[in-house]
Motif scaffolding. Structure first.
Motif: not given
Length: 408
Positions: A154-170
């Motif tokens: 929320t405060v950007g420490l760290p900045k949230r990295a995006p996640i997709d369905s493929n990475l979620l499955k892994l």
């Protein structure tokens, strides 16, 4: 994992060095508008001036296709002079504390990792002495850590990295193994002495080697197998005379070893460029959802009937809540700091750090709780730790030789 220290860095390979023009040249020279040669996208998070597992993608631009120019021959005189002064500043500029004393900073990281680990183990065991519900406490560990990650994002420490369905499955298999190993470790901590659980968990390298040989099909040298013999012998000696021994604690610790071994296997299949801070946050979130159903099924009725009320009657509501909060915070911080610390060092230092960590935890837990151990248990634990050290040193040396061969 490779780490790069960005603090004080002046250029990225493949990009020209862009600096503000020196004040003495601005009066006589007019500078054209400079366009960036690339934009950073999905970069890793910065922690203490360090980027963890960076995934920097550079957008192509027309400028990047132009052949590089010689500074002295192709730049206008005022630009060439400004560039020369910038280079002079690079060589004579002030050096930051992190760059000047890297060994001191790394040592501080190790100290904090050990300190947080010892505090977690002692506080965790103290909670089990008056609140013996390891499934629920495991959920609290992860819940506090996830809350910490959400606030950090929320405060950007760290900045949230995006996640997709493929990475979620892994990541799901990794998180499931992480959850199972975490819960069974806590079941063992609640059932037997902390020192004994860590002695059993010294067998983890044996399970890792067996999985590499028989599941992944990797050939394990005979020297590694021989180095594991003292580990098996030492754990066996310690188990036979451990005063707190019971089968629940022993079997749970063994299941934890197997779970973390499979976590390592799935982690290799789920290699990603996401930084370790974000990666551990996502694994914690998934693991939390995995741990909640077993806690409700196995301990829910008992907790509602008398578990919470008994704990509050023994220590009070304020201490009960603060103990749960701090044990969860220490759990998350020591795991995160362990990842950040081990990424700063070479494989051999990594091996030494892991072995010494277990020695510190066993030693301080014996002092904190006054656990009585027999002479045979003490000797067996020492032999097991020595075997782990031998195995770690041999494996680290092999990995370093492989790395040097690839580099050559």
């Amino acid at each position: 994992m490779e780490s790069r220290v960005l603090t004080g860095a002046t250029a990225i390979r493949g990009l020209p060095l862009l600096r503000k023009p020196a004040a003495m040249f601005t009066a006589n020279c007019s500078f054209p508008a400079l366009k960036p040669t690339g934009a950073f996208k999905d970069g890793g998070s910065l922690m203490w001036g360090k980027q963890l597992r960076p995934a920097i993608l550079l957008e192509a631009s027309p400028a990047s296709a132009v052949s590089p120019l010689s500074k002295r021959e192709s730049l206008p005189p005022c630009l060439a002079a400004a560039s020369s002064q910038a280079e002079g500043n690079d060589s004579a500029g002030p050096i930051g504390f992190f760059e000047k004393y890297p060994a001191l900073v790394t040592g501080f990281f190790f100290f904090m990792w050990y300190l947080l680990n010892v505090i977690f183990n002692i506080l965790n065991k103290k909670i089990y002495n008056y609140f013996p519900y390891p499934y629920f406490v495991s959920v609290i560990h992860l819940f506090v850590g996830v809350a910490y990650c959400l606030v950090s994002w929320t405060v950007g420490l760290p900045k949230r990295a995006p996640i997709d369905s493929n990475l979620l499955k892994l990541l799901i298999p990794v998180a499931v193994c992480h959850a199972l190993g975490h819960v069974t470790s806590n079941v063992s901590f609640a059932a037997v002495a902390v020192s004994f659980t860590h002695t059993i968990k010294a067998l983890e390298p044996f399970f890792n080697a067996a999985a590499s040989q028989f599941i992944l099909g990797q050939q394990i040298p005979i020297t590694l197998w021989l180095s594991l013999a003292p580990v098996v012998l030492g754990v066996s000696m310690a188990s036979l005379t451990e005063l707190s021994f019971n089968w629940t604690g022993f079997i749970s610790a063994m299941i934890s070893n197997i779970s973390f071994t499979y976590r390592s296997i799935y982690s290799k299949k789920a290699m990603t460029d996401m930084d370790s801070t974000n990666l551990y946050a996502y694994i914690s979130i998934i693991a939390l959802f995995v741990c909640i159903p077993p806690a409700i099924i196995f301990e829910g009725p008992q907790l509602l009937k008398h578990g919470f009320s008994d704990a509050i009657a023994k220590v009070g509501l304020t201490k009960f809540i603060t103990d749960l909060f701090w044990v969860g915070m220490f759990y998350h911080l020591y795991n995160q700091l362990a990842t950040n610390t081990l990424e700063r060092v070479a494989p051999l230092t990594h091996a030494v750090g892991n072995v010494l960590k277990r020695v510190f935890v066993i030693g301080f837990s014996i002092l904190a709780f006054g656990n009585k151990i027999s002479l045979q248990t003490g000797i067996g634990t020492s032999i097991a730790i020595a075997g782990v050290a031998m195995y770690s040193f041999i494996k680290a040396k092999m990995e370093e030789e492989k790395r040097q061969m690839k580099a050559a």
